[in-house]
Design an enzyme around this catalytic site. Structure first.
Site, PDB file in Angstrom:
ATOM      1  N   ASN A  44      49.311  35.765  48.196  1.00 32.80           N
ATOM      2  CA  ASN A  44      48.848  34.697  47.302  1.00 32.80           C
ATOM      3  C   ASN A  44      49.980  33.722  46.975  1.00 32.80           C
ATOM      4  O   ASN A  44      49.866  32.911  46.067  1.00 32.80           O
ATOM      5  CB  ASN A  44      48.308  35.298  46.010  1.00 32.80           C
ATOM      6  CG  ASN A  44      47.152  36.243  46.265  1.00 32.80           C
ATOM      7  OD1 ASN A  44      46.294  35.972  47.096  1.00 32.80           O
ATOM      8  ND2 ASN A  44      47.139  37.363  45.570  1.00 32.80           N
ATOM      9  N   HIS A 130      36.932  38.587  38.903  1.00 29.59           N
ATOM     10  CA  HIS A 130      37.971  39.578  39.171  1.00 29.59           C
ATOM     11  C   HIS A 130      37.823  40.818  38.282  1.00 29.59           C
ATOM     12  O   HIS A 130      37.365  40.731  37.137  1.00 29.59           O
ATOM     13  CB  HIS A 130      39.332  38.914  38.911  1.00 29.59           C
ATOM     14  CG  HIS A 130      40.509  39.706  39.359  1.00 29.59           C
ATOM     15  ND1 HIS A 130      41.203  40.556  38.526  1.00 29.59           N
ATOM     16  CD2 HIS A 130      41.133  39.771  40.558  1.00 29.59           C
ATOM     17  CE1 HIS A 130      42.207  41.096  39.180  1.00 29.59           C
ATOM     18  NE2 HIS A 130      42.191  40.638  40.424  1.00 29.59           N
ATOM     19  N   GLU A 177      35.859  32.064  37.073  1.00 33.11           N
ATOM     20  CA  GLU A 177      37.128  31.701  37.721  1.00 33.11           C
ATOM     21  C   GLU A 177      36.988  30.287  38.254  1.00 33.11           C
ATOM     22  O   GLU A 177      35.875  29.827  38.493  1.00 33.11           O
ATOM     23  CB  GLU A 177      37.413  32.660  38.891  1.00 33.11           C
ATOM     24  CG  GLU A 177      37.639  34.073  38.428  1.00 33.11           C
ATOM     25  CD  GLU A 177      37.859  35.063  39.569  1.00 33.11           C
ATOM     26  OE1 GLU A 177      38.210  34.650  40.692  1.00 33.11           O
ATOM     27  OE2 GLU A 177      37.671  36.262  39.316  1.00 33.11           O
ATOM     28  N   SER A 181      38.616  34.575  43.853  1.00 34.06           N
ATOM     29  CA  SER A 181      39.754  35.188  44.537  1.00 34.06           C
ATOM     30  C   SER A 181      39.434  35.728  45.930  1.00 34.06           C
ATOM     31  O   SER A 181      40.305  35.774  46.784  1.00 34.06           O
ATOM     32  CB  SER A 181      40.330  36.317  43.680  1.00 34.06           C
ATOM     33  OG  SER A 181      39.368  37.322  43.472  1.00 34.06           O
ATOM     34  N   ASP A 206      39.477  31.422  34.483  1.00 31.72           N
ATOM     35  CA  ASP A 206      40.627  32.065  35.126  1.00 31.72           C
ATOM     36  C   ASP A 206      41.076  31.181  36.296  1.00 31.72           C
ATOM     37  O   ASP A 206      40.381  31.074  37.304  1.00 31.72           O
ATOM     38  CB  ASP A 206      40.219  33.464  35.606  1.00 31.72           C
ATOM     39  CG  ASP A 206      41.381  34.236  36.226  1.00 31.72           C
ATOM     40  OD1 ASP A 206      42.412  33.612  36.565  1.00 31.72           O
ATOM     41  OD2 ASP A 206      41.249  35.467  36.394  1.00 31.72           O
ATOM     42  N   HIS A 209      43.941  31.409  41.087  1.00 28.53           N
ATOM     43  CA  HIS A 209      44.132  30.953  42.467  1.00 28.53           C
ATOM     44  C   HIS A 209      44.065  29.435  42.611  1.00 28.53           C
ATOM     45  O   HIS A 209      44.118  28.908  43.723  1.00 28.53           O
ATOM     46  CB  HIS A 209      43.107  31.614  43.395  1.00 28.53           C
ATOM     47  CG  HIS A 209      43.278  33.097  43.451  1.00 28.53           C
ATOM     48  ND1 HIS A 209      44.158  33.708  44.311  1.00 28.53           N
ATOM     49  CD2 HIS A 209      42.730  34.085  42.705  1.00 28.53           C
ATOM     50  CE1 HIS A 209      44.120  35.015  44.108  1.00 28.53           C
ATOM     51  NE2 HIS A 209      43.267  35.268  43.136  1.00 28.53           N
ATOM     52  N   LYS A 240      50.833  34.321  41.518  1.00 28.93           N
ATOM     53  CA  LYS A 240      50.185  33.861  42.749  1.00 28.93           C
ATOM     54  C   LYS A 240      51.014  32.697  43.300  1.00 28.93           C
ATOM     55  O   LYS A 240      52.108  32.929  43.777  1.00 28.93           O
ATOM     56  CB  LYS A 240      48.727  33.491  42.445  1.00 28.93           C
ATOM     57  CG  LYS A 240      47.969  34.637  41.743  1.00 28.93           C
ATOM     58  CD  LYS A 240      47.384  35.642  42.705  1.00 28.93           C
ATOM     59  CE  LYS A 240      47.074  37.001  42.126  1.00 28.93           C
ATOM     60  NZ  LYS A 240      45.872  37.132  41.329  1.00 28.93           N
TER      61      LYS A 240
HETATM   62  C1  PLP Z   1      45.426  38.466  40.709  1.00 32.92           C
HETATM   63  C2  PLP Z   1      44.411  38.082  39.725  1.00 32.92           C
HETATM   64  C3  PLP Z   1      44.546  38.422  38.388  1.00 32.92           C
HETATM   65  C4  PLP Z   1      45.618  39.367  37.910  1.00 32.92           C
HETATM   66  O1  PLP Z   1      46.851  38.778  37.935  1.00 32.92           O
HETATM   67  P1  PLP Z   1      48.171  39.678  38.069  1.00 32.92           P
HETATM   68  O2  PLP Z   1      49.235  38.790  37.562  1.00 32.92           O
HETATM   69  O3  PLP Z   1      48.298  40.015  39.502  1.00 32.92           O
HETATM   70  O4  PLP Z   1      47.958  40.882  37.201  1.00 32.92           O
HETATM   71  C5  PLP Z   1      43.636  37.908  37.508  1.00 32.92           C
HETATM   72  N1  PLP Z   1      42.605  37.137  37.900  1.00 32.92           N
HETATM   73  C6  PLP Z   1      42.422  36.821  39.195  1.00 32.92           C
HETATM   74  C7  PLP Z   1      41.275  35.963  39.578  1.00 32.92           C
HETATM   75  C8  PLP Z   1      43.317  37.293  40.145  1.00 32.92           C
HETATM   76  O5  PLP Z   1      43.116  37.031  41.426  1.00 32.92           O
END
Ligand code: PLP
Length: 395
Positions: A44, A130, A177, A181, A206, A209, A240
């Site tokens: 990522n 997620h 999101e 993801s 969220d 990404h 990411k």
């Molecule tokens: C990776 C991810 C997370 C968690 O993030 P980390 O910093 O890896 O714990 C949260 N939400 C989404 C959509 C993700 O892809």
């Protein structure tokens, strides 16, 4: 009592066994596994920052001057200036009043959702959200309603029905999101914002990404669509595109004060190491600047090159391209076939994605070279039409 061996056997039977493999990254897009080199389309680290001289130097410099660890939760030992500086930068970056930093994105969701909603409240969550959002929602005790991915009619109906059930004091929180993801597609954000405003609900977005990849200066989808001021909670990670570690929630001041007082993953967890916060800060600054713009251009050039070489069913809107295969075993076989050709592309299976939608998840980086993109596209074409079908393969 159940024996772990029996549980493992069952997992294996379903083609769902997972193994962590020892992998040595040699540059942003190449890894060595058991002495063999692969081009990876798995990380990522969309801008290729994890190996960048700018970031590794910022890390080195910070590690030379700052304590290696934070010592305790910030409510015990106090907030180190670097954490404050990071949060101020994040608030400006996300165009909100305040931001609160956590040790991971997972900790943001699992700690903040239960602090914001409780029994008697409602969470309406996109089905493809997620795992950390689902876990946070479950922990909260609020009534959880899941709507099919991006299904606006269903969301509207759920908002209508929950509005009749929630008490005047109660909250309705929509969770989605911006870039999904495992699918790489986008939330229908303008419509979702309209619906939640009309229902008097709150919205949690969220941007894990999207940040670094989408929007002006890589600020994310909310900013790309001019909707930032209408989104109540913007979550993100520093792991990411930012290529370090940590997570944050950006919101108005009173919400952040409430979280300082009630988010258990903030209160009962040691603050991230100061050098990590410093590296994350350097990364967020880099992402917004000319170096970030240059890397974003390179990434989008790579995405367009890939689409030209292998037609996709919809234009790529992020650095993630799923190749849906169906069954777990088949996804594993395709992933192995690509490995034989020197490409490391992970098979994604249940429970990360719904059963029957196992896939290869191809993720692109600004650091991929044209020949690597071309090579992967060619290998995927061969894999998808093994008999040299006359029909053009597409994904
Ligand atoms: C990776 C991810 C997370 C968690 O993030 P980390 O910093 O890896 O714990 C949260 N939400 C989404 C959509 C993700 O892809």
């Amino acid at each position: 009592m159940r024996r772990p061996e029996d549980e493992l056997a069952l997992i294996r039977e379903q083609g769902l066994y997972r193994q962590d493999r020892l992998v040595r990254p040699t540059n942003p897009v190449e890894i060595q596994v058991e002495g063999q080199s692969f081009v990876q389309f798995a990380a990522n680290d969309y801008l290729g920052l994890a190996h960048s001289p700018e970031l590794t130097e910022a890390y080195r410099e910070a590690a030379a001057h700052l304590p290696a660890g934070s010592g305790a939760s910030r409510l015990i030992t106090g907030t180190h200036p670097i954490h404050r500086e990071l949060e101020e930068e994040l608030a400006v970056f996300k165009q909100t009043e305040r931001a609160l930093a956590f040790s991971s994105g997972y900790a943001v969701a699992s700690g903040c959702l239960p602090a914001l909603v409780r029994k008697g409240d409602f969470i309406l969550l996109d089905k493809l959200c997620h795992a950390c959002l689902i876990d946070g929602a479950r922990l909260s005790g609020a009534t959880l309603r899941v709507f099919p991915h991006n299904d606006l009619d269903k969301l509207a109906r759920l908002l209508d029905s929950t509005r009749d059930q929630v008490s005047p004091e109660g909250r309705i929180l929509v969770v989605t999101e911006s870039v999904f993801s495992m699918d790489g597609d986008l939330a229908s954000l303008p419509e979702i914002v309209e619906l939640k405003d009309r229902a008097g609900a709150l919205l949690w977005l969220d941007e894990a990404h999207a940040v670094g990849v989408v929007g002006p200066q890589g600020r994310g989808l909310a900013e790309e669509m001019g909707l930032t001021s209408r989104i109540d909670f913007q979550m993100g990670t520093l792991s990411k595109a930012a290529a370090v570690s940590g997570g944050y929630l950006a919101a108005a001041g009173p919400w952040i004060d409430l979280l300082v007082n009630s988010a258990r993953s903030f209160i009962f967890s040691t603050a991230p190491p100061p050098p990590v916060a410093a590296a994350a800060l350097a990364s967020i600054r880099l992402i917004q600047g000319p170096a970030g713009d240059a890397r974003r251009s390179a990434l989008w050039r790579n995405l367009r090159q890939f689409e030209a070489a292998l037609p996709t069913s919809r234009p790529l809107t992020s650095a993630i391209c799923p190749v849906i295969v169906g069954e777990s075993e088949e996804a594993l076989q395709r992933s192995a076939a690509l490995r034989e050709r020197g490409y490391w592309v992970p098979a994604i299976r249940f429970p990360t994605v719904p059963r029957g939608s196992a896939r290869l998840r191809v993720s692109f980086s600004a650091a991929h070279q044209p020949a690597q993109i071309e090579g992967l596209a060619r290998s995927l074409r061969d894999l998808l039409s093994p008999d040299g079908d006359r029909q053009e393969p597409s994904i």
